[in-house]
Each structure stands twice: as C-alpha cells, then as structure tokens.
Scaffold this active site. Structure first.
Site, PDB file in Angstrom:
ATOM      1  NE  ARG A   1      -4.873   0.471  12.210  1.00  0.00           N
ATOM      2  CZ  ARG A   1      -3.938   0.349  11.264  1.00  0.00           C
ATOM      3  NH1 ARG A   1      -3.334   1.424  10.789  1.00  0.00           N
ATOM      4  NH2 ARG A   1      -3.608  -0.838  10.798  1.00  0.00           N
TER       5      ARG A   1
ATOM      6  CE  LYS B   1      -0.495   0.287   5.008  1.00  0.00           C
ATOM      7  NZ  LYS B   1      -1.141  -0.276   6.174  1.00  0.00           N
TER       8      LYS B   1
HETATM    9  C1  LIG Z   1      -0.114  -0.821   6.901  1.00  0.00           C
HETATM   10  C2  LIG Z   1      -0.230  -2.069   7.671  1.00  0.00           C
HETATM   11  C3  LIG Z   1       0.885  -2.918   7.801  1.00  0.00           C
HETATM   12  C4  LIG Z   1       2.242  -2.558   7.262  1.00  0.00           C
HETATM   13  O1  LIG Z   1       2.748  -1.453   7.937  1.00  0.00           O
HETATM   14  P1  LIG Z   1       4.232  -0.935   7.706  1.00  0.00           P
HETATM   15  O2  LIG Z   1       4.455  -0.001   8.819  1.00  0.00           O
HETATM   16  O3  LIG Z   1       4.232  -0.266   6.379  1.00  0.00           O
HETATM   17  O4  LIG Z   1       5.120  -2.119   7.744  1.00  0.00           O
HETATM   18  C5  LIG Z   1       0.705  -4.108   8.475  1.00  0.00           C
HETATM   19  N1  LIG Z   1      -0.487  -4.455   8.997  1.00  0.00           N
HETATM   20  C6  LIG Z   1      -1.571  -3.658   8.899  1.00  0.00           C
HETATM   21  C7  LIG Z   1      -2.844  -4.098   9.518  1.00  0.00           C
HETATM   22  C8  LIG Z   1      -1.481  -2.443   8.238  1.00  0.00           C
HETATM   23  O5  LIG Z   1      -2.553  -1.651   8.150  1.00  0.00           O
END
Ligand SMILES: *Cc1c(COP(=O)(O)O)cnc(C)c1O
Length: 379
Positions: free
Chosen positions: A150, A55
C-alpha cells in the site's frame, strides 16, 4: 418571511432527529476505556507506545475523549475532518494524520495536525513550505513499504535520501521517525523479520543523519501479535492501534489470540422490527436480479418465520459484518433500507416493535458510526 419558514423547516429536521430512537449504535465508554488501557499496558510493558486510531468509529467525540484521557501517546486518523475540531474541543494529545496527505489538504494538515505519515518527496517539500508559511513546526514519520504494497517507500535508497532531505533541508519539518503498515492490502504478516527489516532501515538513516530516530512504528493491530508473543524487536516503540482497541475481534477470530482482556462488545447496533410474517424462503415468480443488480442464490427451506428490520445496507454495507446477539437468529438478506432475519428457530417470540441487537465487525462499524440514519448513544 422566508427566514421564518427556513427556521421552521430546520426546527422540524432537528426535532425529527431528536425523537428518533432506532436504528442506533450504543457505545459503552467504560468498556472502550478498558480496551484502551489494557492495550496500552500490554504495549508499554514491551516499551511500545500506542497511537489510538479513531477512524474505525468515525472519530466520535465521546470515544476520542476516552483515548485522550488514557496513556495513549497520540490520537490518529486517516481523515482530517475527524481531527479538525479535536484541539478546540479540548483534546490534549498530539494529532496524527495517518493517511499520506493530499496535496490539496496541506494547509489543513499543518493547521490541524502535529504529525503526519509521508512517502512522497514532493508532498514533503510542499508540507515544509506550508509549515513555514503558517509559522508552525510539523513532525513527519516516513513510511516504508515492506511488501504489503500500500503506502510507503519501496526504494530504500530513496527512503534514506528523503530522510536526509527532511533532516537537513526542510527546516519547518522534524523527522520524527519511520514506520510501516502491514496486513492491509497485501495481507502480509508482521513477523519479527519484517520488524527487523524496518529497524535496519532506521539504523541506515541514523547512520546518515548522525542521531537516533525517536520513533520506529511497526504497524497497526496486525502487529499486536508481536506484543502478545513477546517477541517484538526492542527498537520498535510505536504501534498505531484502531481495531484491536475498538472491537478487539480480528486477532481473536482470525488468529485465535486470547482477547479476554478486552471487550468485544463496546459497540452494539439496535434496530426495530417492522414486520413479522411466515413466508416461503424461495422467491415466487421469475428470478432476475436483486436490489443491487446481483444474481442471487436462494435455498428453499420451506415456509419460515421471518422478521423485517428498519436497517439496511446503507447503514452497515456488509451482510456478513453484522452479528445478531440472539444466536438462533439468521441474517438472510438485505436491501438498502431493510434487513431480513430468519427467526424460525428463535426461543423468543419476536413481535413488531421489538428491538434486535447486533455486534459488528470493523467494516460495519465504519458505516454505522458514519450514517446519518443511525443515532449514536453513549452509556
Ligand atoms: C488504519 C490504519 C491504522 C490502524 O489500523 P487498525 O487495523 O485499525 O489498527 C494504522 N496505520 C495506518 C497507516 C492506517 O491506515
């Protein structure tokens, strides 16, 4: 007649798009691949698999291909639109939706992805129904909130009950494991204790369902310190890594971890100078609000040499998220489509038409890779 006109118009749009050179983001795929491979090696050395999270670079297909050809176990994104076409483009790895699914997207979740992260009983039930309807099997990871506040089950009893429900009653779903997310909203550190708390939740579920869970997912990039410090509790066997692979900056800048094994410049943003002039540094006239309605402070540093760039906040959103490679250059302000640089102290004699390069932080990366104004170039 109408059709020819439309075609002509479309051709013009395509033409303009093709001829456009700047602003652009250049992606070094070899460097990206290095970052993926080194991260996976480090994790695997401690029995941890990696889900490559795409993402951060808006799921750019060329980047996804590098993840797919690596030893990552899964490819994940928070957004279905970034996963939608991957299988049809030849991506082989199982796809993971890492944001709790919306009720309104469940049929796509089943059709597009193999795995999703979940925290609501109603959603799981509806997901099961949809999977049954489509004659597909879908695997779920239940999320546990360990204090970052969250997503995830807060009530542990409810977590265990839901796990039992998935295991015993939702026939088209498979309980793949549990997971947590840390260091996002609540800024909570992924300590060894938090990891152990997660394992305890898993073991409670395992006691109830009478089998071992395949995955216990200890978080994202913010959980990598447990790998670096080699104190990741044994049963944690999956991390979902985005930033730590794409940019490898946060753990270096914020936590002082040695990230020499990774390139911090997989992505380079380039923009063109459209004006170079000497101007006062303090605005002249009655000061009100800036382009975004904010009251700004200006420091009077006298007359300075400045460059104006054809790149603006619409492209990267956060002024402190773009970093000029020329360290003598200072980003002093921006509006939607312009960025102002102080180049007074630069050795190089910048001229109109010159191109300036930037490194980006995560927030800016998300924007530049998602902006129709910014051309994407891979090398
Ligand atoms: C965005 C996200 C990740 C990855 O996060 P990074 O900090 O880019 O490694 C992993 N798990 C969830 C649920 C996320 O929303």
């Amino acid at each position: 007649m109408k059709r020819t006109l439309l075609k002509k118009l479309l051709d013009t749009v395509v033409q303009t798009e093709m001829n456009k050179t700047y602003p652009r983001v250049t992606i070094d795929l070899k460097k990206l691949r290095n970052n993926i491979d080194r991260t996976v090696e480090k994790c695997q050395a401690q029995g941890v698999h990696v889900a490559g999270i795409i993402k951060g670079c808006t799921g750019i297909p060329a980047c996804v291909k590098e993840f797919d050809e690596s030893q990552c176990k899964f490819i994940g994104s928070s957004r279905l639109e970034q996963l939608r076409d991957l299988h049809s483009q030849g991506v082989k790895k199982p796809l993971m939706l890492i944001r709790i699914p919306m009720m309104s997207e469940l049929s796509d979740v089943i059709a597009i992805t193999d795995i999703s992260l979940n925290s609501e009983v109603e959603t799981l039930k509806a997901l099961n129904e949809e999977a049954t309807k489509q004659g597909r099997f879908h695997r779920v990871i239940l999320m546990v909130d360990l204090g970052d506040l969250r997503e995830g089950f807060w009530d542990k009893t409810q977590l265990v009950e839901t796990a039992k429900l998935v295991e015993k009653e939702l026939a088209s779903l498979e309980l793949l494991g549990i997971g947590t997310n840390l260091g996002c909203y609540g800024s909570i550190s992924a300590t060894k204790e938090k990891m152990e708390e997660l394992i305890a939740c898993a073991e409670k579920i395992e006691g109830e369902i009478g089998r071992k869970l395949e995955y216990i997912s200890g978080g994202g990039t913010t959980s990598l310190p447990r790998i670096f410090d080699e104190d990741m509790p044994e049963r944690i066997n999956l991390l979902r890594i985005g930033e730590g692979i794409l940019l490898a900056k946060d753990l270096k800048d914020l936590w002082n971890y040695n990230m020499d094994y990774a390139y911090q410049n997989v992505f380079t943003v380039e923009a063109e100078i459209i004006e170079v002039k000497e101007k006062p540094s303090y605005p002249v006239g009655e000061i009100l609000f800036d382009a975004f309605g904010n009251v700004q402070e200006y420091e009077d540093r006298g007359v300075r040499k400045r460059a104006l760039l054809a790149l603006g906040k619409v492209d990267y959103a956060f002024l402190d998220s773009i970093h000029p490679l020329d360290e003598a250059m200072e980003v002093i302000g921006a509006s939607s489509d312009h960025t102002i640089l102080d180049i007074e102290n630069c050795q190089r004699n910048y001229k109109v038409g010159d191109v300036v390069q930037f490194n980006v932080s995560y927030a800016a990366l998300v924007y530049v890779t998602n902006s129709p104004n910014v051309k994407i170039v891979t090398v």
